[in-house]
Design a protein around this motif. Structure first.
Motif, PDB file in Angstrom:
ATOM      1  N   LYS A  88       0.919  -1.163   0.091  1.00 21.58           N
ATOM      2  CA  LYS A  88       0.064  -0.066  -0.096  1.00 21.58           C
ATOM      3  C   LYS A  88       0.942   1.279   0.019  1.00 21.58           C
ATOM      4  CE  LYS A  88      -3.921   0.328  -0.159  1.00 21.58           C
ATOM      5  NZ  LYS A  88      -4.715   0.043  -1.457  1.00 21.58           N
ATOM      6  N   GLU A 122       2.210   1.603  -3.375  1.00 15.39           N
ATOM      7  CA  GLU A 122       1.239   2.104  -4.303  1.00 15.39           C
ATOM      8  C   GLU A 122       0.930   3.705  -4.136  1.00 15.39           C
ATOM      9  OE1 GLU A 122      -3.538   1.257  -5.427  1.00 15.39           O
ATOM     10  OE2 GLU A 122      -2.573  -0.030  -3.696  1.00 15.39           O
ATOM     11  N   THR A 123       0.927   3.999  -2.890  1.00 12.71           N
ATOM     12  CA  THR A 123       0.770   5.449  -2.596  1.00 12.71           C
ATOM     13  C   THR A 123       1.739   6.469  -3.297  1.00 12.71           C
ATOM     14  OG1 THR A 123      -0.560   4.810  -0.698  1.00 12.71           O
ATOM     15  CG2 THR A 123       0.177   7.190  -0.844  1.00 12.71           C
ATOM     16  N   LYS A 181       1.205   6.656  -6.946  1.00  6.57           N
ATOM     17  CA  LYS A 181       0.328   7.544  -7.087  1.00  6.57           C
ATOM     18  C   LYS A 181       0.743   9.030  -7.265  1.00  6.57           C
ATOM     19  CE  LYS A 181      -3.634   4.642  -6.997  1.00  6.57           C
ATOM     20  NZ  LYS A 181      -4.765   3.957  -6.075  1.00  6.57           N
ATOM     21  N   ILE A 219       4.454  -4.625 -11.365  1.00  8.04           N
ATOM     22  CA  ILE A 219       4.219  -3.141 -10.872  1.00  8.04           C
ATOM     23  C   ILE A 219       4.710  -2.422 -12.070  1.00  8.04           C
ATOM     24  CG2 ILE A 219       4.738  -1.367  -9.404  1.00  8.04           C
ATOM     25  CD1 ILE A 219       5.058  -3.496  -7.153  1.00  8.04           C
ATOM     26  N   TRP A 255      -0.444  -7.034  -3.732  1.00 13.37           N
ATOM     27  CA  TRP A 255      -0.326  -5.937  -4.384  1.00 13.37           C
ATOM     28  C   TRP A 255      -1.594  -5.501  -4.982  1.00 13.37           C
ATOM     29  CZ3 TRP A 255       2.091  -1.613  -5.397  1.00 13.37           C
ATOM     30  CH2 TRP A 255       1.930  -0.856  -6.483  1.00 13.37           C
ATOM     31  N   GLU A 256      -2.309  -4.566  -4.622  1.00 11.76           N
ATOM     32  CA  GLU A 256      -3.732  -4.173  -5.251  1.00 11.76           C
ATOM     33  C   GLU A 256      -3.742  -3.111  -6.436  1.00 11.76           C
ATOM     34  OE1 GLU A 256      -5.871  -2.989  -1.610  1.00 11.76           O
ATOM     35  OE2 GLU A 256      -5.623  -5.017  -0.851  1.00 11.76           O
ATOM     36  N   GLY A 257      -2.393  -2.553  -6.622  1.00 13.07           N
ATOM     37  CA  GLY A 257      -2.589  -1.435  -7.671  1.00 13.07           C
ATOM     38  C   GLY A 257      -2.449  -1.948  -9.170  1.00 13.07           C
ATOM     39  N   GLU A 258      -2.227  -1.156  -9.985  1.00  9.18           N
ATOM     40  CA  GLU A 258      -2.158  -1.288 -11.563  1.00  9.18           C
ATOM     41  C   GLU A 258      -0.967  -2.416 -11.623  1.00  9.18           C
ATOM     42  OE1 GLU A 258      -2.247   1.828 -14.143  1.00  9.18           O
ATOM     43  OE2 GLU A 258      -3.276   3.019 -13.063  1.00  9.18           O
TER      44      GLU A 258
END
Length: 98
Positions: free
Chosen positions: A7, A10-11, A14, A35, A93-96
């Motif tokens: 997370k 990912e942040t 972003k 990623i 991992w929850e991101g793109e």
């Protein structure tokens, strides 16, 4: 060994941070998605590719669950590299992905 959560990675991405991410999974695992911007260096090749890395740069190391990346981090830290293990790996991992 320093650690970072998926997370947090990912942040940072972003928010436009430029992260140097090394994915130590095997090529066939990475083909299923990685990623964005991550460089694939399978764990078995890290020792032979370390000359391609810069000791003045910080690297986030990623694998499937955090185990192989932990081993890669230990090895690279012993060689003088600045590395952070992404805990939980791509399973968390929850991101793109690309």
């Amino acid at each position: 060994m320093r650690e970072i959560s998926p997370k947090e990675v990912e942040t940072l991405l972003k928010n436009g941070e430029k992260l140097n991410i090394i994915d130590v999974r095997e090529v066939d695992e990475v083909e299923a998605g990685k990623i964005p911007g991550a460089v694939n260096i399978p764990l078995g090749l890290v020792e032979f590719r370390k000359q391609d890395l810069d000791k003045s740069v910080e690297y986030v190391v990623v694998c499937r669950s955090g185990g192989r990346s932990g081993r890669a981090c230990q090895f690279l830290e012993n060689q003088g590299f600045n590395v952070i293990n992404m805990t939980g790996g791509m399973l968390a991992w929850e991101g793109e992905v690309e």
